[in-house]
Design an enzyme around this catalytic site. Sequence first.
Site, PDB file in Angstrom:
ATOM      1  N   CYS A   1       0.819  -1.214   0.000  1.00  0.00           N
ATOM      2  CA  CYS A   1       0.000   0.000   0.000  1.00  0.00           C
ATOM      3  C   CYS A   1       0.854   1.266   0.000  1.00  0.00           C
ATOM      4  O   CYS A   1       0.318   2.372  -0.099  1.00  0.00           O
ATOM      5  CB  CYS A   1      -0.952  -0.012   1.191  1.00  0.00           C
ATOM      6  SG  CYS A   1      -1.981  -1.481   1.190  1.00  0.00           S
TER       7      CYS A   1
ATOM      8  N   SER B   1     -10.722   1.196   5.825  1.00  0.00           N
ATOM      9  CA  SER B   1     -10.772   1.886   4.542  1.00  0.00           C
ATOM     10  C   SER B   1     -11.409   0.944   3.521  1.00  0.00           C
ATOM     11  O   SER B   1     -11.361  -0.275   3.678  1.00  0.00           O
ATOM     12  CB  SER B   1      -9.373   2.308   4.098  1.00  0.00           C
ATOM     13  OG  SER B   1      -8.529   1.188   4.001  1.00  0.00           O
TER      14      SER B   1
ATOM     15  N   ILE C   1     -12.427  -0.751  -0.382  1.00  0.00           N
ATOM     16  CA  ILE C   1     -11.785  -1.227  -1.608  1.00  0.00           C
ATOM     17  C   ILE C   1     -12.177  -0.239  -2.702  1.00  0.00           C
ATOM     18  O   ILE C   1     -13.354   0.093  -2.837  1.00  0.00           O
ATOM     19  CB  ILE C   1     -12.239  -2.668  -1.907  1.00  0.00           C
ATOM     20  CG1 ILE C   1     -11.606  -3.610  -0.883  1.00  0.00           C
ATOM     21  CG2 ILE C   1     -11.891  -3.078  -3.329  1.00  0.00           C
ATOM     22  CD1 ILE C   1     -12.182  -4.999  -0.886  1.00  0.00           C
TER      23      ILE C   1
ATOM     24  N   LYS D   1      -9.820   6.303   4.609  1.00  0.00           N
ATOM     25  CA  LYS D   1     -11.161   5.899   5.050  1.00  0.00           C
ATOM     26  C   LYS D   1     -12.257   6.590   4.252  1.00  0.00           C
ATOM     27  O   LYS D   1     -13.199   5.952   3.801  1.00  0.00           O
ATOM     28  CB  LYS D   1     -11.328   6.216   6.552  1.00  0.00           C
ATOM     29  CG  LYS D   1     -12.733   5.961   7.082  1.00  0.00           C
ATOM     30  CD  LYS D   1     -13.057   4.479   7.116  1.00  0.00           C
ATOM     31  CE  LYS D   1     -14.542   4.208   7.201  1.00  0.00           C
ATOM     32  NZ  LYS D   1     -15.212   4.234   5.891  1.00  0.00           N
TER      33      LYS D   1
ATOM     34  N   HIS E   1      -9.250   4.055  -0.935  1.00  0.00           N
ATOM     35  CA  HIS E   1      -7.880   3.533  -0.864  1.00  0.00           C
ATOM     36  C   HIS E   1      -7.583   2.576  -2.015  1.00  0.00           C
ATOM     37  O   HIS E   1      -7.472   1.371  -1.820  1.00  0.00           O
ATOM     38  CB  HIS E   1      -7.675   2.848   0.502  1.00  0.00           C
ATOM     39  CG  HIS E   1      -6.301   2.335   0.742  1.00  0.00           C
ATOM     40  ND1 HIS E   1      -5.164   2.908   0.204  1.00  0.00           N
ATOM     41  CD2 HIS E   1      -5.865   1.285   1.507  1.00  0.00           C
ATOM     42  CE1 HIS E   1      -4.100   2.217   0.613  1.00  0.00           C
ATOM     43  NE2 HIS E   1      -4.503   1.238   1.386  1.00  0.00           N
TER      44      HIS E   1
END
Lengths: 382, 100
Positions: A83, A206, A208, A327, A331
């Site tokens: 990430c 958070s 998808i 959030k 993300h």
Amino acid sequence: MKIYVTGSATTAFGELWNASPRGLARQAVFGALADAGIEIADVQALFVGNMLSGMLGGQEHLGAFFAEELGLTAPAFKVEGACASGGLALHNAVNSVMSGQYDTVVVLGIEKMTDHKPEDVATALMGAGSEEERSGGATFPGLYAMLARIHMREFGTTEEELAAVAVKNHYHASLNPNAQFHNTLSVEQVMKSSRIADPLKLLDCSPISDGAAAVVITSKKQKKAARRVEIAASAVATDSLGLAQRKTLTGLSATQQAAARAYNLSGMTANDINVAEVHDCFTIAEVLAMEDLGFFPKGKAAAAIAAGQTTVGKGGRIVVNPSGGLKGCGHPVGATGVKQIVELVDQLCGVAGKRQVEGAAVGLAHNVGGSGATSVIHILKK
Amino acid sequence: MQSPVKVWRNQKNVAGLIGKTGFILSWTIVRVPPGGFTDQAPYPVALIELSDGKKITCQLVDYDENDLVFGQKVVTVVRRVTHPDGDGVIPYGIKAKPLV
């Protein structure tokens, strides 16, 4: 040598079923080029931050893939750090300009996740963890949940305080037209949302997402650029892949180390930062970040966030995640680290609209890979 | 993707971790599992410190809710991790069960 961001753009983040990775890349990159007042032919290298294109989309060789789409024959690279892929791509782009090899490059962060089933995405994301964690049936919410439980025991952090992080970030996202979510939340709604990995609930996590963001990085004075922000520091630190191999579990050591390096490089301290985009993949992650970055003493961040001390327009010393964070804004994992920079550029240039942080002069971006194995920090100033 | 070679190579790691005692440092209950674990969810995953100081992350088995506390003593056991894939190799791994 001074390094600048002279162009920046992001697509909307969300469930973009009509958009392809190619289309998202074009929108972000040509947006950033237009902002900088340059042409694609002026780009000397392309750095692509992406994590899951191989595991989910079956497409690797992303440098060439996006170069083709953009009409570019310059060197093109994919940078992967889970990430933190976007932040890591930016770090490599900055280094390449610092080296003198190139003077103008583009960083593209991109991820397409919602085309795939949630369990496939969860499995692919666990590629960022250790083999032991995968065979133990762990998930990323599960790993952060274990960190949350330790933080709650050590410092008395409560589930309601964690929920307040999501409430703040949804409020910020409601002011951001590009955010995935525009609905505000209450602490009660977060507390009542379904449990994902105790003590974390759905609205602690958070989402998808799909999305792309791009920035133009240069050492040149691009006269046509409407605005220009200096990258005062770019720092990376690495810790063990798995949680079990960590020396400390009350924070992320990689973030503490990268922060120390970034403050040292920029000659600044945590007190100089007016606005920060931090990696709130889960509500507990923002609490850890606040403390590891030195904005609050260990154990004090959760209550401060819940009291509104990092909310826009509340007159606090620092505003955190004005974009809505991971959030609220969404993300798309490889895009996140670059989107953070796009948001900070808008904030520092005073064009962030309803979510503008008054007097923002210095911004910090914090991008994490996995459960804290990679941490990337950039400090930007006007 | 499971690989028979990988499963075979991992056996000595598994063998070296059997029958060790330790205690729970932290835990969660995974309710949204990754692929291969859907039929087991919800299940607890714990961070465990073994008596030799080594830490591991693994599933808890043969537990009841009262066992999910800080410092709960556990012992490591061998269990099947997930379903065999098309090659028929059964992947075994380490899990932990509470010590009474």
